[in-house]
Design an enzyme around this catalytic site. Structure first.
Site, PDB file in Angstrom:
ATOM      1  N   HIS A  35      -3.848   0.948  11.978  1.00  0.00           N
ATOM      2  CA  HIS A  35      -3.657  -0.321  12.683  1.00  0.00           C
ATOM      3  C   HIS A  35      -5.035  -0.932  12.974  1.00  0.00           C
ATOM      4  O   HIS A  35      -5.831  -0.306  13.675  1.00  0.00           O
ATOM      5  CB  HIS A  35      -2.929  -0.052  14.004  1.00  0.00           C
ATOM      6  CG  HIS A  35      -2.418  -1.289  14.674  1.00  0.00           C
ATOM      7  ND1 HIS A  35      -3.086  -2.491  14.646  1.00  0.00           N
ATOM      8  CD2 HIS A  35      -1.294  -1.518  15.380  1.00  0.00           C
ATOM      9  CE1 HIS A  35      -2.394  -3.396  15.308  1.00  0.00           C
ATOM     10  NE2 HIS A  35      -1.299  -2.830  15.763  1.00  0.00           N
ATOM     11  N   HIS A  74       0.832  -1.218   0.000  1.00  0.00           N
ATOM     12  CA  HIS A  74       0.000   0.000   0.000  1.00  0.00           C
ATOM     13  C   HIS A  74       0.864   1.264   0.000  1.00  0.00           C
ATOM     14  O   HIS A  74       0.508   2.265   0.628  1.00  0.00           O
ATOM     15  CB  HIS A  74      -0.945   0.022   1.203  1.00  0.00           C
ATOM     16  CG  HIS A  74      -1.964  -1.081   1.199  1.00  0.00           C
ATOM     17  ND1 HIS A  74      -3.218  -0.957   0.664  1.00  0.00           N
ATOM     18  CD2 HIS A  74      -1.898  -2.348   1.673  1.00  0.00           C
ATOM     19  CE1 HIS A  74      -3.889  -2.082   0.807  1.00  0.00           C
ATOM     20  NE2 HIS A  74      -3.098  -2.949   1.409  1.00  0.00           N
ATOM     21  N   ASN A 110     -10.328  -2.756   2.476  1.00  0.00           N
ATOM     22  CA  ASN A 110     -10.017  -2.717   1.042  1.00  0.00           C
ATOM     23  C   ASN A 110     -11.283  -2.433   0.249  1.00  0.00           C
ATOM     24  O   ASN A 110     -12.382  -2.422   0.809  1.00  0.00           O
ATOM     25  CB  ASN A 110      -9.439  -4.062   0.597  1.00  0.00           C
ATOM     26  CG  ASN A 110      -7.962  -4.225   0.959  1.00  0.00           C
ATOM     27  OD1 ASN A 110      -7.251  -3.246   1.170  1.00  0.00           O
ATOM     28  ND2 ASN A 110      -7.514  -5.462   1.027  1.00  0.00           N
TER      29      ASN A 110
END
Ligand code: HDD
Length: 720
Positions: free
Chosen positions: A341, A77, A150
C-alpha cells in the site's frame, strides 16, 4: 514507555503457534482439529464397493478446504515473484527526514520485495511485453513502509480516476477474453490514441525496458514525487530509485516470445535459483532531492507522474542497498498474501499532491479487502509489522489477535488510558502541514499539459539499436490491430514525439503519416477530455539524458549468466573443461547440452555427464554458447538440426558465441559462420560482433559481460 501489555499483538507468539499447527514436519497427519488420521487413501464407504458416507468428516473437511483454496488474484500485477532480504543504509538522510531507518549508516531493515507484470493473469508468462511492478515492504522498527513502484519511472495517466479505464483497455478484451498478457490489441491502443498523456510511458513500454533479462537486472522507481520531512518539520521533495548492481539488461522481442513458450517461469526461476545458489540480487537505493523552494523551477510539474526528473538536472544520490537473500517458504503465504500500500508510510515520509498518488491511497486497502477477504489482512504473518500493534480495532473475519480486557475505545479509564496517543517526539505520525487553500474543482492543471517533450527526450536518448527496437515494437503492436483508424491515430501521435520514428513505424505498417493536429482531434468522442488538454509546446534545454539508455549500463560481470556448451561423443575434454572452469570461476553457470541425457564419451575415452538434451534445453534460455574442440563431436553436431538451430538463434539474438578448434566447423554451417567467417572479415571484426574463434577464456568472458552485440543486427542483417 507507556504501554498496555494486554492489548499487544504478540507477533512472535502467533508465528510460533502457526508453525506448531501448520508445518506438520515430522508429525502425524491430522485433521484441522488436530485429530490424527489413520487412512488418507480411502474415503469411508458402506461396504468395499459401497457409496461414500456423508459421515466422513475427514473427506468433507479435506474437499471443502480444497474447494476454497483459490482467492481472487490481484486485479493488476497478478503474476509476481518475491523474496526476503534486507535494506542497509549507507548515507544518513537525517538532514531531510526523521524516518528512523534512514538515520544511522549501517542500519539494516528487513524487507520483502515482490516483482510483477501488470496485465497478465497469475498463470501468464513472465516475458510479456509489459511494465514490471517493483514493490518493497520495509519492516522498520516504526512500522511498515511500502515503496510500491515500477521498473519505469513514469506512468500512463495523470489522474487515478483514469486507472480503471487504462486497465480495462489493456486487459484481455471483455467479449472474448483475448489476448492474455499482451497490449497488442485494439482496446489498449484505442485508449492510448485518445490519451496523449500516455505517450511518454508508452515509449518506455515499447522499449527493451519492458523485456528484462532478469528481475535482478532491472531498475525500480517510486514514480511519484514524495516528501521527506525532518525533525524540524521542514520538507523536501524526493524521488526514489533502485539501481541493480548487475546493470540493466534486456532480451530481444523475438527471444521474449520464444522464452514464453519454452519456460513461462523464466524470471521466477532465475530469481529463485540466484538466491538458492547464494548469488543474492542487489540494488543500490538512490534519492533525488528537490528543495521546496525549487518546486516550480522545472519545465514540467513535479506532481505530474508522466514526468521524470532527468538525472542530469538532479543527480541520484545513493544512500543504501537492498540485498535479497532468502526465498519464501511458501508462495501463497508470502508472495501471494503480501499486501502492499503506497499509504503505508512512516514518520518522515509523506505524500505530494500528485493526483495519481492520491487516488492510489484509496485503492490498495480496498482491493485487499476483496482479495484477502477481511479487514484483518494485516495480521497475516507476511503483512505483520515488527513494530508492536496496539489499537482499539476489534473483531472481523479471521481475526487472529485475542485482545484481552474490558476496554476497546479511546479515551478510556477502564484500560488505564491505554493505548496512548504518541506525541510527534515519541514517533507519532504527523502529516506535513502543507498549506492548502483552494476551491473544489474537477480539472487538470495547465502545468500537466506537455505530453510529448519527455517522450522525445527518451527517444533521443536511446542508442541506434534501442531506437530500432522501439520502431519494431510499435510495428508489432500496431500491426496486430484490427481497426485501421486506431493504428493511424497512434502514428499521428508519434509525429509529435519524433517525425522519423513516426515515418518508420508508418512504413512498416504500410500507411501514410497523417497530419498530427487532425489526427489528435479526430474521432475523439465529444465527451472525451483529451482534446481539452492538448499538448503544450515545451522546448526543454536537455536534449539527451544518458541515464535513459541501457547502452551505458554496468557491463563488468558474468555472474549468474547461463552458458550453453554444445557437445557430442568425441569432444576434446581439455577444450571443454578449461573453458567451463574459467566461466564458472567468473561466476557463470554452464550446462553441457547434447542430443541425449546421461553421458558422452570424450575423445580420450573419459565419460562426461550431460546436463540437458536438445529436447529440454533452448537457446533462448542461455546468454552465450561455447563450441569446444573435437573433430568427431563437431561432425556429429553438424548432423543435429537442433544444434544448428541453437547456434542460429543465439546469433540472431546477438549473444556471444565462442568456438574452439573443430568447434568452428559447426559454426560454419550457421548464419553466424556464413555472415562473418565466410565473408573473410578480419578477426577483429568477428570479435566486435561477439563471434570468437580460438580466443581465450578471458576474451569470451568479456564478450559475455557485454550482454549483447546489438551491432550485429545491422552489420549482419539479422533482426533480434
Ligand atoms: Fe498500483 C498493485 C504499482 C498506480 C491500484 N500497483 C500494484 C502493484 C504495484 C503497483 C507494483 C503490485 C504490488 C504487489 O506486488 O502486490 N500502481 C503502481 C504504480 C503506479 C500504480 C507504480 C503509478 C505510479 N495502482 C495505481 C493506481 C491505482 C492502482 C492509479 C488505482 C487507483 N495497484 C492498484 C491495486 C493493486 C495494485 C488495484 C492490485 C493488487 C494490489 O493493489 O494489491 O490496488
Amino acid at each position: 514507555m507507556r504501554t498496555t501489555k494486554k492489548a499487544e499483538t504478540d507477533n512472535t507468539k502467533t508465528v510460533d503457534l502457526a508453525q506448531n499447527t501448520e508445518s506438520g514436519q515430522g508429525e502425524f497427519l491430522t485433521t484441522n482439529q488436530g485429530l490424527r488420521i489413520n487412512d488418507d487413501q480411502n474415503s469411508l464407504k458402506a461396504g468395499e464397493r459401497g457409496a461414500t458416507l456423508l459421515e466422513d468428516f475427514q473427506l468433507r473437511e479435506k474437499i471443502t478446504h480444497f474447494d476454497h483454496e483459490r482467492i481472487p488474484e490481484r486485479i493488476v500485477h497478478a503474476r509476481g515473484s518475491g523474496a526476503h532480504g534486507y535494506f542497509e543504509l549507507s548515507e544518513s538522510m537525517s538532514q531531510y527526514t526523521k524516518a528512523k531507518f534512514l538515520q544511522t549508516p549501517g542500519t539494516r531493515t528487513p524487507v520483502f520485495a515482490r516483482f510483477s507484470t501488470v496485465a497478465g493473469s497469475r498463470g501468464s508468462s513472465d516475458l510479456a511485453r509489459d511494465v514490471r511492478g517493483f514493490a518493497v515492504k520495509f519492516y522498520t522498527e516504526e512500522g511498515n513502509y511500502d515503496l510500491v513502484g515500477n521498473n519505469v519511472p513514469v506512468f500512463f495517466i495523470q489522474d487515478a480516476i483514469k486507472f480503471p479505464d487504462l486497465i480495462h483497455a489493456v486487459k484481455p478484451e471483455p467479449n472474448n477474453e483475448m489476448p492474455q498478457a499482451a497490449s497488442a490489441h485494439d482496446t489498449f491502443w484505442d485508449f492510448v490514441s485518445l490519451t496523449p498523456e500516455s505517450m511518454h510511458t508508452i515509449m518506455w513500454a515499447m522499449s527493451d525496458r519492458a523485456l528484462p533479462r532478469s528481475l535482478r537486472m532491472m531498475e525500480g522507481f517510486g514514480v511519484h514525487t514524495f516528501r521527506f520531512v525532518n525533525e524540524n518539520n521542514e520538507s523536501v521533495f524526493v524521488k526514489f530509485h533502485w539501481k541493480p548492481v548487475l546493470g540493466v539488461h534486456s532480451v530481444a522481442w523475438d527471444e521474449a516470445q520464444k522464452i514464453s513458450g519454452k519456460d513461462s517461469d523464466f524470471h521466477r526461476r532465475d530469481l529463485w535459483e540466484a538466491i538458492e545458489t547464494g548469488n543474492f540480487p542487489e540494488w543500490n537505493f538512490g534519492v533525488q532531492i528537490v528543495e521546496e523552494k525549487d518546486e516550480f523551477k522545472f519545465d514540467f510539474d513535479l506532481l505530474d507522474p508522466t514526468k521524470l526528473i532527468p538525472e542530469e538536472i538532479v543527480p541520484v544520490q545513493i544512500i543504501g542497498k537492498m540485498v535479497l537473500n532468502r526465498n519464501p517458504e511458501n508462495f501463497f503465504a508470502e508472495t501471494e498474501q503480501i499486501a502492499f500500500h503506497p499509504g503505508h508510510v512512516v514518520s518522515g515520509i509523506d505524500f505530494s499532491n500528485d493526483p495519481l498518488l492520491q487516488g492510489r491511497l484509496f485503492s490498495y486497502t480496498d482491493t485487499q479487502l476483496s482479495r484477502l477477504g477481511s479487514p484483518n489482512f494485516h495480521e497475516i504473518p507476511i503483512n505483520r509489522p515488527i513494530a508492536p500493534v496496539h489499537n482499539n480495532q476489534r473483531d472481523g473475519h479471521m481475526r487472529q489477535t485475542i485482545n484481552e480486557g474490558q476496554s476497546s475505545y479511546h479515551p478510556n479509564t477502564t484500560g488505564g488510558g491505554c493505548p496512548f496517543q504518541a506525541k510527534a517526539a515519541e514517533g507519532g505520525f504527523v502529516s506535513y502541514n502543507e498549506q492548502i487553500d483552494a476551491r473544489k474543482v474537477r480539472t487538470r492543471s495547465q502545468s500537466f499539459f506537455d505530453h510529448f517533450s519527455q517522450a522525445t527526450l527518451f527517444f533521443n536518448s536511446q542508442s541506434e539499436a534501442e531506437k530500432n527496437h522501439i520502431v519494431n515494437a510499435f510495428r508489432f503492436e500496431l500491426g496486430k490491430l484490427e481497426t485501421a483508424s486506431i493504428r493511424e491515430r497512434v502514428v499521428g501521435m508519434l509525429t509529435k514525439v519524433d517525425k522519423e520514428l513516426a515515418a518508420r513505424v508508418a512504413e512498416g505498417l504500410g500507411i501514410q503519416v497523417s497530419q498530427p493536429e487532425q489526427d489528435l482531434n479526430q474521432n475523439i468522442p465529444a465527451d472525451g477530455d483529451p482534446k481539452d488538454y492538448q499538448s503544450l509546446n515545451v522546448h526543454p534545454e536537455l536534449k539527451i539524458s544518458k541515464a535513459l539508455s541501457m547502452a551505458g549500463t554496468v557491463k563488468d560481470s558474468i555472474k549468474t549468466r547461463q552458458i550453453a556448451i554444445l557437445a557430442a561423443d568425441g569432444v576434446d575434454e581439455n577444450s571443454l573443461n578449461a573453458m567451463k572452469k574459467a566461466l564458472e570461476a567468473a561466476g557463470a553457470q554452464t550446462k553441457i547440452i547434447a542430443s541425449h541425457l546421461g553421458f558422452i564419451a570424450a575423445e580420450n575415452g573419459n565419460q562426461i555427464i550431460v546436463d540437458q538434451s536438445f529436447l529440454t534445453a533452448a537457446s533462448v534460455l542461455f546468454d552465450a554458447v561455447y563450441l569446444p574442440d573435437g573433430a568427431k563431436s563437431a561432425s556429429l553436431l553438424t548432423d543435429e538440426p537442433d544444434a544448428i538451430d541453437f547456434i542460429n538463434e543465439a546469433f540472431k539474438h546477438c549473444k556471444a558465441i565462442a568456438a574452439d578448434g573443430a568447434g568452428a566447423y559447426l559454426l560454419d554451417l550457421t548464419a553466424a559462420g556464413n555472415k562473418i567467417r565466410n565473408e573473410n572479415k578480419a578477426e577483429k571484426e568477428h570479435m566486435a560482433y561477439g563471434i570468437l574463434l580460438n580466443r581465450n577464456s578471458k576474451e569470451f568472458i568479456n564478450a559475455i559481460a557485454n550482454h549483447r552485440f546489438w551491432e550485429r543486427e545491422k552489420a549482419c542483417n539479422v533482426l533480434a
